[in-house]
Design an enzyme around this catalytic site. Structure first.
Site, PDB file in Angstrom:
ATOM      1  N   ASN A  21      -9.805   0.612   0.733  1.00 33.72           N
ATOM      2  CA  ASN A  21      -8.348   0.659   0.548  1.00 33.72           C
ATOM      3  C   ASN A  21      -8.021   0.087  -0.836  1.00 33.72           C
ATOM      4  O   ASN A  21      -8.206  -1.098  -1.072  1.00 33.72           O
ATOM      5  CB  ASN A  21      -7.700  -0.167   1.664  1.00 33.72           C
ATOM      6  CG  ASN A  21      -6.182  -0.155   1.594  1.00 33.72           C
ATOM      7  OD1 ASN A  21      -5.595   0.254   0.591  1.00 33.72           O
ATOM      8  ND2 ASN A  21      -5.544  -0.613   2.654  1.00 33.72           N
ATOM      9  N   CYS A  40       0.813  -1.219   0.000  1.00 32.77           N
ATOM     10  CA  CYS A  40       0.000   0.000   0.000  1.00 32.77           C
ATOM     11  C   CYS A  40       0.850   1.275   0.000  1.00 32.77           C
ATOM     12  O   CYS A  40       0.310   2.371  -0.142  1.00 32.77           O
ATOM     13  CB  CYS A  40      -0.947   0.008   1.190  1.00 32.77           C
ATOM     14  SG  CYS A  40      -2.153  -1.318   1.095  1.00 32.77           S
ATOM     15  N   HIS A  87      -2.626   7.864   2.224  1.00 31.74           N
ATOM     16  CA  HIS A  87      -3.125   6.560   1.788  1.00 31.74           C
ATOM     17  C   HIS A  87      -4.455   6.302   2.501  1.00 31.74           C
ATOM     18  O   HIS A  87      -4.584   6.535   3.696  1.00 31.74           O
ATOM     19  CB  HIS A  87      -2.094   5.482   2.145  1.00 31.74           C
ATOM     20  CG  HIS A  87      -2.614   4.095   2.020  1.00 31.74           C
ATOM     21  ND1 HIS A  87      -3.262   3.651   0.881  1.00 31.74           N
ATOM     22  CD2 HIS A  87      -2.597   3.044   2.877  1.00 31.74           C
ATOM     23  CE1 HIS A  87      -3.606   2.386   1.061  1.00 31.74           C
ATOM     24  NE2 HIS A  87      -3.220   1.996   2.262  1.00 31.74           N
TER      25      HIS A  87
HETATM   26  N1  COA Z   1     -17.536  -7.632  11.035  1.00 35.39           N
HETATM   27  C1  COA Z   1     -17.890  -7.876  12.300  1.00 35.39           C
HETATM   28  N2  COA Z   1     -17.017  -8.290  13.227  1.00 35.39           N
HETATM   29  C2  COA Z   1     -15.742  -8.450  12.854  1.00 35.39           C
HETATM   30  C3  COA Z   1     -15.310  -8.207  11.539  1.00 35.39           C
HETATM   31  C4  COA Z   1     -16.265  -7.777  10.607  1.00 35.39           C
HETATM   32  N3  COA Z   1     -15.965  -7.506   9.328  1.00 35.39           N
HETATM   33  N4  COA Z   1     -13.985  -8.436  11.459  1.00 35.39           N
HETATM   34  C5  COA Z   1     -13.582  -8.819  12.687  1.00 35.39           C
HETATM   35  N5  COA Z   1     -14.649  -8.839  13.529  1.00 35.39           N
HETATM   36  C6  COA Z   1     -14.688  -9.190  14.948  1.00 35.39           C
HETATM   37  C7  COA Z   1     -13.541 -10.071  15.365  1.00 35.39           C
HETATM   38  O1  COA Z   1     -13.811 -11.436  15.088  1.00 35.39           O
HETATM   39  C8  COA Z   1     -13.471  -9.795  16.847  1.00 35.39           C
HETATM   40  O2  COA Z   1     -14.483 -10.525  17.486  1.00 35.39           O
HETATM   41  P1  COA Z   1     -14.239 -11.170  18.952  1.00 35.39           P
HETATM   42  O3  COA Z   1     -13.972  -9.984  19.849  1.00 35.39           O
HETATM   43  O4  COA Z   1     -15.523 -11.873  19.219  1.00 35.39           O
HETATM   44  O5  COA Z   1     -13.045 -12.044  18.805  1.00 35.39           O
HETATM   45  C9  COA Z   1     -13.853  -8.317  16.960  1.00 35.39           C
HETATM   46  O6  COA Z   1     -14.522  -8.013  15.729  1.00 35.39           O
HETATM   47  C10 COA Z   1     -12.664  -7.405  17.143  1.00 35.39           C
HETATM   48  O7  COA Z   1     -11.667  -7.774  16.190  1.00 35.39           O
HETATM   49  P2  COA Z   1     -10.373  -6.913  15.973  1.00 35.39           P
HETATM   50  O8  COA Z   1      -9.570  -7.510  14.876  1.00 35.39           O
HETATM   51  O9  COA Z   1      -9.690  -6.726  17.312  1.00 35.39           O
HETATM   52  O10 COA Z   1     -11.033  -5.531  15.528  1.00 35.39           O
HETATM   53  P3  COA Z   1     -10.398  -4.128  15.354  1.00 35.39           P
HETATM   54  O11 COA Z   1     -11.063  -3.164  16.252  1.00 35.39           O
HETATM   55  O12 COA Z   1      -8.905  -4.177  15.412  1.00 35.39           O
HETATM   56  O13 COA Z   1     -10.837  -3.751  13.871  1.00 35.39           O
HETATM   57  C11 COA Z   1      -9.816  -3.705  11.700  1.00 35.39           C
HETATM   58  C12 COA Z   1     -10.404  -4.582  12.806  1.00 35.39           C
HETATM   59  C13 COA Z   1      -9.281  -4.614  10.619  1.00 35.39           C
HETATM   60  C14 COA Z   1     -10.931  -2.824  11.166  1.00 35.39           C
HETATM   61  C15 COA Z   1      -8.687  -2.813  12.301  1.00 35.39           C
HETATM   62  O14 COA Z   1      -7.799  -3.603  13.053  1.00 35.39           O
HETATM   63  C16 COA Z   1      -7.906  -2.108  11.240  1.00 35.39           C
HETATM   64  O15 COA Z   1      -8.423  -1.285  10.523  1.00 35.39           O
HETATM   65  N6  COA Z   1      -6.603  -2.394  11.147  1.00 35.39           N
HETATM   66  C17 COA Z   1      -5.737  -1.781  10.159  1.00 35.39           C
HETATM   67  C18 COA Z   1      -5.909  -2.530   8.866  1.00 35.39           C
HETATM   68  C19 COA Z   1      -5.335  -1.828   7.706  1.00 35.39           C
HETATM   69  O16 COA Z   1      -5.614  -0.675   7.475  1.00 35.39           O
HETATM   70  N7  COA Z   1      -4.524  -2.559   6.953  1.00 35.39           N
HETATM   71  C20 COA Z   1      -3.980  -2.099   5.744  1.00 35.39           C
HETATM   72  C21 COA Z   1      -2.801  -1.245   6.014  1.00 35.39           C
HETATM   73  S1  COA Z   1      -2.226  -0.662   4.494  1.00 35.39           S
END
Ligand code: COA
Length: 326
Positions: free
Chosen positions: A277, A115, A247
């Site tokens: 993204n 990215c 980004h």
């Molecule tokens: N819908 C509903 N629930 C979801 C889900 C979705 N699409 N994806 C994950 N969950 C759940 C998980 O299973 C977890 O459930 P649990 O608590 O019962 O285990 C809960 O939501 C929390 O998961 P977590 O991964 O800790 O969530 P988060 O608050 O970190 O949000 C992202 C997840 C991916 C949105 C966040 O971590 C993020 O944006 N990270 C950066 C990713 C990114 O930008 N990457 C590219 C960089 S270039």
């Protein structure tokens, strides 16, 4: 004093088909509310089955060349960044874009910088121009991320969309690229990667895998430090920036950097709500949107930043050298 390079045009291509959060609710156990709250994303665009990254990239590239007031034959190098190239390792997507533009005997190659692809493209293109090796370099971020997505993995597939952006980098005539900074730390390589998909039945043999919350924490830290450093190194205070074009991965990551620099919303370009993204295409797509809306004008001082799998990250400071949108 070396010849400075300048970004002379910007263009994008966005596939028509929309995949909304509501559509995803029908595919996986998720909700529009959850996705919007965690990421800011409402919908993303998805390419047709028979459209490849090179097709998206070619459409953006043709427009970028036109907007630079050049003909395809004026271009002497094409560099493409993509985490979803047409082929695995070869031929490069850049070779296919070159051929689509009717160009032979031209330097064409791909880079892999996830990215952060567009910042790395800027680094490569400005070096080719400033060394005197090339006159007009076409850089393209082209992504059919849907081709490396597991639409059963709700933690990843909600984040990404397809699209392409392109720019022409040439010798400066008054609006230079001031600085580009690129960096990496491969100790984090396991946190965000494209690897063999779990199920052999899945349409793509490869799928993106990510430890989202660990990526989130490092991304915020690295990006905040990086933009502060590039501004300090160039002795530019944040209030001198006309537009911050980050980004577009996640609204919360963007807001964290925006707050650190005290940028008001009118200084920040946000497209993540509409496109998700789009990896290497996200900055040029956002830049193009600001350009077409008349928000980005010739001579504006812009700050870019990006972060991606590797980990790789970087930032750029430049005056926009394109003619105003008409
Ligand atoms: N819908 C509903 N629930 C979801 C889900 C979705 N699409 N994806 C994950 N969950 C759940 C998980 O299973 C977890 O459930 P649990 O608590 O019962 O285990 C809960 O939501 C929390 O998961 P977590 O991964 O800790 O969530 P988060 O608050 O970190 O949000 C992202 C997840 C991916 C949105 C966040 O971590 C993020 O944006 N990270 C950066 C990713 C990114 O930008 N990457 C590219 C960089 S270039």
């Amino acid at each position: 004093m070396t010849n400075k390079a300048s970004l002379k045009s910007i263009a994008a291509y966005i596939p028509e088909q929309i995949l909304s959060n509501k559509d995803l609710e029908k595919l996986i156990d998720t909700s529009d509310e959850w996705i919007q709250k965690r990421t800011g994303i409402k919908e993303r665009h998805i390419a047709q089955d028979d459209e490849k990254s090179s097709d998206l990239g070619t459409k953006a590239a043709i427009l970028a060349v036109q907007r630079a007031n050049l003909k395809p034959e004026d271009i002497d190098a094409i560099v493409v960044a993509s985490l979803s190239p047409d082929y695995f390792t070869m031929p490069s997507t850049a070779c296919i874009v070159a051929s689509n533009l009717g160009l032979k005997n031209i330097t064409a190659f791909d880079i892999s910088a996830g990215c952060a692809g567009f910042i790395y493209l800027l680094e490569v293109a400005r070096s080719l121009i400033e060394s005197g090796a090339k006159k007009n370099v076409l850089i393209v971020g082209a992504e059919k991320t849907s081709s490396v997505m597991d639409y059963e993995d709700r933690s990843v597939c909600i984040l990404f969309g397809d699209g392409a952006g392109a720019a022409v980098i040439s010798k400066d005539e008054g609006y230079p690229i001031l600085d580009v900074h690129t960096a990496s730390d491969g100790r984090y390589s396991e946190l965000l990667k494209i690897d063999r998909a779990k199920k052999s039945s899945f349409c793509s043999p490869l799928a993106m895998k990510m430890k989202g919350n660990e990526v989130f924490k490092v991304a915020v830290q690295m990006l905040q430090n990086d933009v502060v450093e590039i501004l300090a190194k160039n002795k530019i205070s944040p209030d001198k920036i006309d537009l911050f074009i980050p980004h577009q991965a996640n609204l919360r990551i963007i807001k964290a950097v925006q707050e650190r620099l005290n940028f008001s919303d009118d200084k920040c370009v946000l497209t993540v709500q509409k496109y998700g993204n789009t990896s290497a295409a996200s900055i040029p797509m956002a830049m193009n949107e600001a350009y077409e809306q008349g928000r980005l004008k010739q001579g504006d001082l812009i700050l870019l930043d990006a972060f991606g799998g590797g980990f790789v990250w970087g930032s750029a400071l430049l005056y926009f050298g394109g003619k105003n949108f008409s």
